[in-house]
Write an enzyme that holds these catalytic residues in place. Sequence first.
Site, short mmCIF file in Angstrom:
data_model
loop_
_atom_site.label_atom_id
_atom_site.label_comp_id
_atom_site.label_asym_id
_atom_site.label_seq_id
_atom_site.Cartn_x
_atom_site.Cartn_y
_atom_site.Cartn_z
N LYS B 211 0.80 -1.71 0.08
CA LYS B 211 -0.06 -0.33 0.11
C LYS B 211 0.71 1.29 0.32
O LYS B 211 1.39 1.46 1.23
CB LYS B 211 -1.09 0.01 1.28
CG LYS B 211 -1.96 -0.95 1.03
CD LYS B 211 -3.27 -1.36 0.22
CE LYS B 211 -3.84 -2.03 0.19
NZ LYS B 211 -5.71 -1.78 -0.51
N HIS B 330 -9.74 -8.29 -7.13
CA HIS B 330 -9.43 -8.31 -6.13
C HIS B 330 -10.03 -8.97 -4.55
O HIS B 330 -11.20 -9.38 -4.54
CB HIS B 330 -10.39 -6.64 -6.48
CG HIS B 330 -10.21 -6.27 -4.51
ND1 HIS B 330 -11.90 -5.57 -3.72
CD2 HIS B 330 -9.60 -6.12 -3.62
CE1 HIS B 330 -11.29 -5.25 -2.83
NE2 HIS B 330 -9.78 -4.89 -2.30
#
Lengths: 413, 413
Positions: B211, B330
């Site tokens: 991230k 995802h």
Amino acid sequence: KMTKKIIKLTVRDVRFPTSLEQHGSDAMHTDPDYSVAYVVIETDQGMQGYGLTFTVGRGTEIVVCAVEALSALVVGKSLEEIVSDFRGFYRLLTSDGQMRWIGPEKGVIQLATAAVLNAVWDLWARSEGKDPRKLISCIDFRYITDALTEEEALDILVKAQTGKQQRVDQMLKEGYPAYTTSCAWLGYSDQLLKQLCTDALNDGWTKFKVKVGADLKDDIRRCSLIRQMIGPHNTLMIDANQRWDVGEAITWVTRLAEYKPLWIEEPTSPDDILGHAAISKCHNRVMFKQFLQASALQFVQIDSCRLGSVNENLAVLLMAHKFKVPVCPHAGGVGLCELVQHLILFDYISVSASLDNRMCEFVDHLHQHFRSPVVIQNAHYMPPKDPGYSCEMLESSVQTHQYPQGQVWKKLQ
Amino acid sequence: KMTKKIIKLTVRDVRFPTSLEQHGSDAMHTDPDYSVAYVVIETDQGMQGYGLTFTVGRGTEIVVCAVEALSALVVGKSLEEIVSDFRGFYRLLTSDGQMRWIGPEKGVIQLATAAVLNAVWDLWARSEGKDPRKLISCIDFRYITDALTEEEALDILVKAQTGKQQRVDQMLKEGYPAYTTSCAWLGYSDQLLKQLCTDALNDGWTKFKVKVGADLKDDIRRCSLIRQMIGPHNTLMIDANQRWDVGEAITWVTRLAEYKPLWIEEPTSPDDILGHAAISKCHNRVMFKQFLQASALQFVQIDSCRLGSVNENLAVLLMAHKFKVPVCPHAGGVGLCELVQHLILFDYISVSASLDNRMCEFVDHLHQHFRSPVVIQNAHYMPPKDPGYSCEMLESSVQTHQYPQGQVWKKLQ
């Protein structure tokens, strides 16, 4: 000095049984009950701000639930605190680290954001003046800086100060040009359509919108009828309310071309930027940005309750000006005319300074439920004179129409 | 013959306090409490179907409210009635004449639609086989026929019948390739990141997602650290979770390019088709269609709970195949891995027949709350063996985590 701390937010589910007479009916919304999630905020000094977002019946309780979820972010803040960093407050509502997942900036949560912020703007509107720099500080430029920067936006507003007082005077005298959608809802009979058209022509209307898209033969008959009624020189627009696929839209519109519509509204999915060659009501500034960048619309239809209130509408008005596309707001519903008149007057007076190819939708339903209903004269919106954002409703109307416990709904059950 | 009439739908707000340890944290969601709106439907024969949609804490009650609003469209129908015209039923939920206003097909109402339909698919999955023609009849082609017609879609599925059994056997033996996002949440310390990375390498993982997006200096340090840990030949992906403007994304990513990320996930607004040159998680098939048409993505990330369940995911898998773009789902959250493994196995076995550039996200949290948790072997998803759509949760987990009355939440208050 007053602190104007917001100590309370209430939201109510208010519905009008418009489907009973097919008001508002179109190809996708065949039985709309025009409704609002109606918000009242209250300060410790007893001042109130009124806001709403428009819905069409079932599901309003979901928007009410979303407003209740947002209320924790509003109650306890002072108006000064909010407007001193309005961009930050906008982002607090739209980018809450947990709630943004269920958006972001679209659907239920965006409608709820609009209702809450509309109430804040109503409260704010009652107090001080707002100069260009103050207005720019209300806009969240996230995701649109590739189309419009903060500096460019300020420059537009500063330039438009020239001739402003003249335009204010003009608006006070003549009002802002409007078109009507009240004559030709899809569920109306031909007879009713003719009657309403005759009345509208007598009242000075020159621009008319017709709902289409459910049945081609019906559309041909209705478009032909209305063109005959209004003659070759008045303006006709058609609206398919997202009914078609891209190919279908092309075939259908080709067939209706002989009635010379000025525009085709929402031919297909509102998400389909590449499929569009028309105009559209978008749900946020990022969608509007791309429609403009892709030259996929020729008219921008802003909405006071689908975008994130005045804050996000400012961003869209400024982008439309930069891309040289006229703004013709969406209105009607419950309270949309009352709200959007402020935005379009602002556009003329402080942004575009032009009326070319511009007009604001008008629908003649439900205005009687507002404390300061719009004033139409000779097919023009006359500027509102009461302070605020004009969305305070009559308390008696709210109580009678509250869903499901109001008198109107009890009778219908 | 059983009628399988659905006589009851319950929905519960279930939240896990993951923010306490920064699991799931990223540049936009700094304190997520991984949550679900958990749906159970029950037939008159006592069969149950389980479905859910994933959320990150606050706002889950709004999705629950939306599921309750949709439940009136489901309860009273039989499973046979639904699946005999599944496209029609899909459209009933997504195009209800009043509720579509608060979407359409996006945000809260689309998440609720996914939860409800996931439960229907779970129920249906437990009974009969589904041939290509049957599957095609589940897809609503509205708004996508300019990219993919019903005939083309059927053709893809029929062609992919060749070699199907071989691929089934291969999947049963080897499983589907996965990558992990569990090592590098934004809120994790460098020390924790190193520990998790070492463990993952030992477990056979070769593909890692990090991230990024909150702070460039931090990102450089973290990307450098992880690239050092995994070596030059393993795969690294980065995910900015919609943090940047378009220009900002370009600058930032240029700076991170030396760490050789395979992809940049969600650099900017998920609505910004024209601003993208990467991959994205979209909210409906119309958005995916344009991303594909505009060549604005190089990998398609489907989501089992943001799109309208299997029905809409089928449409997207087929379009991705036509446009020759690999699908890399995802997953993570609560139950997303359990659900999406079915979709990606279906993609390999019955649509794309390819593993080139393909992998499925894996996040190692909260699987213990499911009756049939995913099975990972050597960084591969092993095909699920229990009937259904794998989203039944343990009743004890549901009760302990129900918000706000469950034991876990009572303790935290």
